[in-house]
Every structure is written in structure tokens, then in C-alpha cells.
Design an enzyme around this catalytic site. Sequence first.
Site, mmCIF file in Angstrom:
data_model
loop_
_atom_site.group_PDB
_atom_site.id
_atom_site.type_symbol
_atom_site.label_atom_id
_atom_site.label_comp_id
_atom_site.label_asym_id
_atom_site.label_seq_id
_atom_site.Cartn_x
_atom_site.Cartn_y
_atom_site.Cartn_z
ATOM 1 N N GLY A 66 0.448 -24.546 106.053
ATOM 2 C CA GLY A 66 0.500 -23.860 107.348
ATOM 3 C C GLY A 66 1.959 -23.709 107.709
ATOM 4 O O GLY A 66 2.787 -23.395 106.856
ATOM 5 N N GLU A 67 2.281 -23.995 108.945
ATOM 6 C CA GLU A 67 3.680 -23.948 109.372
ATOM 7 C C GLU A 67 4.041 -25.338 109.882
ATOM 8 O O GLU A 67 3.524 -25.783 110.900
ATOM 9 C CB GLU A 67 3.829 -22.873 110.468
ATOM 10 C CG GLU A 67 5.247 -22.425 110.707
ATOM 11 C CD GLU A 67 5.949 -21.929 109.437
ATOM 12 O OE1 GLU A 67 5.350 -21.117 108.699
ATOM 13 O OE2 GLU A 67 7.084 -22.377 109.177
ATOM 14 N N SER A 68 4.901 -26.011 109.144
ATOM 15 C CA SER A 68 5.175 -27.417 109.458
ATOM 16 C C SER A 68 5.771 -27.593 110.863
ATOM 17 O O SER A 68 5.489 -28.580 111.536
ATOM 18 C CB SER A 68 6.084 -28.034 108.395
ATOM 19 O OG SER A 68 7.254 -27.286 108.238
ATOM 20 N N CYS A 97 1.974 -28.183 100.608
ATOM 21 C CA CYS A 97 2.927 -27.211 101.154
ATOM 22 C C CYS A 97 3.516 -27.719 102.487
ATOM 23 O O CYS A 97 4.298 -28.657 102.465
ATOM 24 C CB CYS A 97 2.263 -25.846 101.260
ATOM 25 S SG CYS A 97 3.466 -24.529 101.198
ATOM 26 N N ARG A 124 12.903 -26.117 102.786
ATOM 27 C CA ARG A 124 11.819 -25.221 103.209
ATOM 28 C C ARG A 124 12.073 -23.794 102.723
ATOM 29 O O ARG A 124 13.213 -23.367 102.616
ATOM 30 C CB ARG A 124 11.691 -25.249 104.726
ATOM 31 C CG ARG A 124 11.284 -26.614 105.253
ATOM 32 C CD ARG A 124 11.192 -26.602 106.760
ATOM 33 N NE ARG A 124 10.198 -25.649 107.214
ATOM 34 C CZ ARG A 124 10.208 -25.083 108.413
ATOM 35 N NH1 ARG A 124 11.168 -25.357 109.268
ATOM 36 N NH2 ARG A 124 9.269 -24.231 108.751
ATOM 37 N N ILE A 152 2.867 -20.261 98.453
ATOM 38 C CA ILE A 152 3.016 -19.361 99.610
ATOM 39 C C ILE A 152 4.155 -19.884 100.484
ATOM 40 O O ILE A 152 4.037 -20.945 101.098
ATOM 41 C CB ILE A 152 1.711 -19.293 100.448
ATOM 42 C CG1 ILE A 152 0.527 -18.872 99.573
ATOM 43 C CG2 ILE A 152 1.876 -18.334 101.627
ATOM 44 C CD1 ILE A 152 -0.832 -19.033 100.227
ATOM 45 N N ARG A 153 5.251 -19.177 100.498
ATOM 46 C CA ARG A 153 6.446 -19.589 101.248
ATOM 47 C C ARG A 153 6.670 -21.107 101.053
ATOM 48 O O ARG A 153 6.825 -21.870 102.007
ATOM 49 C CB ARG A 153 6.325 -19.233 102.735
ATOM 50 C CG ARG A 153 6.161 -17.738 102.959
ATOM 51 C CD ARG A 153 6.232 -17.353 104.428
ATOM 52 N NE ARG A 153 7.558 -17.587 104.956
ATOM 53 C CZ ARG A 153 7.820 -18.239 106.090
ATOM 54 N NH1 ARG A 153 6.832 -18.731 106.815
ATOM 55 N NH2 ARG A 153 9.046 -18.388 106.510
ATOM 56 N N HIS A 188 -0.854 -24.588 96.741
ATOM 57 C CA HIS A 188 -2.111 -24.682 97.505
ATOM 58 C C HIS A 188 -3.308 -24.846 96.565
ATOM 59 O O HIS A 188 -3.975 -23.858 96.239
ATOM 60 C CB HIS A 188 -2.312 -23.397 98.326
ATOM 61 C CG HIS A 188 -1.427 -23.286 99.510
ATOM 62 N ND1 HIS A 188 -1.857 -23.527 100.794
ATOM 63 C CD2 HIS A 188 -0.116 -22.954 99.598
ATOM 64 C CE1 HIS A 188 -0.852 -23.348 101.636
ATOM 65 N NE2 HIS A 188 0.216 -22.996 100.941
ATOM 66 N N GLU A 190 -6.204 -25.820 97.103
ATOM 67 C CA GLU A 190 -7.486 -25.448 97.735
ATOM 68 C C GLU A 190 -7.798 -23.954 97.559
ATOM 69 O O GLU A 190 -8.921 -23.533 97.757
ATOM 70 C CB GLU A 190 -7.476 -25.841 99.222
ATOM 71 C CG GLU A 190 -6.699 -24.943 100.167
ATOM 72 C CD GLU A 190 -5.173 -25.080 100.069
ATOM 73 O OE1 GLU A 190 -4.681 -25.855 99.215
ATOM 74 O OE2 GLU A 190 -4.486 -24.395 100.856
HETATM 75 N N1 GLN Z 1 6.907 -22.231 105.014
HETATM 76 C C1 GLN Z 1 6.071 -23.235 105.592
HETATM 77 C C2 GLN Z 1 6.897 -24.331 106.268
HETATM 78 O O1 GLN Z 1 8.071 -24.370 106.112
HETATM 79 C C3 GLN Z 1 5.159 -23.859 104.554
HETATM 80 C C4 GLN Z 1 4.285 -22.774 103.957
HETATM 81 C C5 GLN Z 1 2.905 -23.205 103.591
HETATM 82 O O2 GLN Z 1 2.429 -24.278 103.972
HETATM 83 N N2 GLN Z 1 2.216 -22.343 102.922
HETATM 84 O O3 GLN Z 1 6.374 -25.128 106.964
#
Ligand code: GLN
Length: 216
Positions: A66-68, A97, A124, A152-153, A188, A190
Site C-alpha cells: 500500500g502506501e507506508s 512492499c 523507497r 509495484i513501486r 507482492h 498475494e
Molecule cells: N511505494 C510504496 C511506499 O513507499 C510501497 C508500494 C507498495 O506497497 N506497493 O510505501
Amino acid sequence: MIPIESTQSNTGDELAHRNAPHIGVLAIQGDYERHAAALEESGAQPSLVKTPEALAELDALILPGGESTTMLKFLNRNNFFEALKVFAQQKPVFGTCAGAILLAKEVRKPSQSSLSILDIAVERNAYGAQRDSAILTLDTKLPGGPLETVFIRAPRIVSAAPEVEILAEREGFPVLVRQGHTIAATFHPELSADRRVHQLFVDLVHANSHAGHRPE
Ligand code: GLN
């Protein structure tokens, strides 16, 4: 998991259920539903965790992607961050992630606070705009051949202490690591059909609870 001869009988189902570890998935944000489904397919009993009180019932926990930064903001309310840190010191936690970022000892570019459970440093969004998402097939230390990995990112694990076991690498940097009862993946699992990474975690949870209940 103990193999059940007949999954049709009620007794078999009940036994399977009793032996299934109760693993929570932090459900603030991100792809927690897919983790819950993957856990179920790997012989665990999943539940979605939205409060620190819910941790008390669990054998283990997944911190999803997600987005930490968003997750941290949420965790900083209601003592959730502190409760999570205590939980992760005592019980198995698997971070994927953004979840791996939360577990790291050090977070760079930009730096932010973290649970400091896993002795790694992460950067990150380290794979750059062109290649920030990718599906790769990587060799790992897991039995069963190469593994599909969805990035993913993703963060990059730029350093790991000697106690951290590296189970897979991408371009020479660790992407799947284990230290004691803590696991982190910068991809990921999952999102792939292959359940070996979730199975690894469920096996670790079984091993951990057996170790904890070993007679004197
Ligand atoms: N870019 C997100 C972060 O810095 C991590 C990306 C992800 O969990 N898919 O938190």
C-alpha cells in the site's frame, strides 16, 4: 499442517480449523483482501485487523503493501504503532512492499519512522519511474523452481545485517528475507497464483507456536 484423511467429515473440518493458525492482515489500506485469500489457500485462518485490540487474538500478522506513509499516519493514532511493535517482537510478522518498509530498521529516500523489527535498510520507490512496476521470474531458495514476483513501486533493500537470511534477490539486491520469525518481501506474493511464500510464512507460524508450547 496435519493432513486430514477426509475433509468431507465434520470432524475432519473441525480438526483442520483447529490446527489452522489465526493470522491477521492489517486492513488499513492496500491489498489486504488478496492476502486473506492467499492465507486461506495456505491453510491459515485469516482475519482483517483494524484495531490494536484485535492483535490479542492472533498467532501472527501480515502487513500488506500500500502506501507506508498513509499506514504510518493511521498507526500513529490509538497506540497502534506501539502495540504492533510489541506484537512483532513476540510473534511472526510478514511484511510485503509497504509492509516491508514498516518492518525495516532504517527507511531512506525519504526517511520515515518504522517499527525497526528487521535489521535491513530500505530505499523507497527505488526502481525508478520507468521500471517502477514489473513482473519478473526469479530464482529463490524456496523449493519448487523459479517464482513469479510482482513489483509495484517497490522499495529496495540496500543493506541487511548478517543475521538476515536472503531467500531471493533481484539484480543483486534482496527481495525476500527472513530474520527469526519475521519475513519481508519487496514484491507482492498475494498477486501471484503461486502460494509458496504464504506457505513459508504459515509453516513458520506453526514452527513458532510449537516452539512456544514445547514442554519443559
Ligand atoms: N511505494 C510504496 C511506499 O513507499 C510501497 C508500494 C507498495 O506497497 N506497493 O510505501
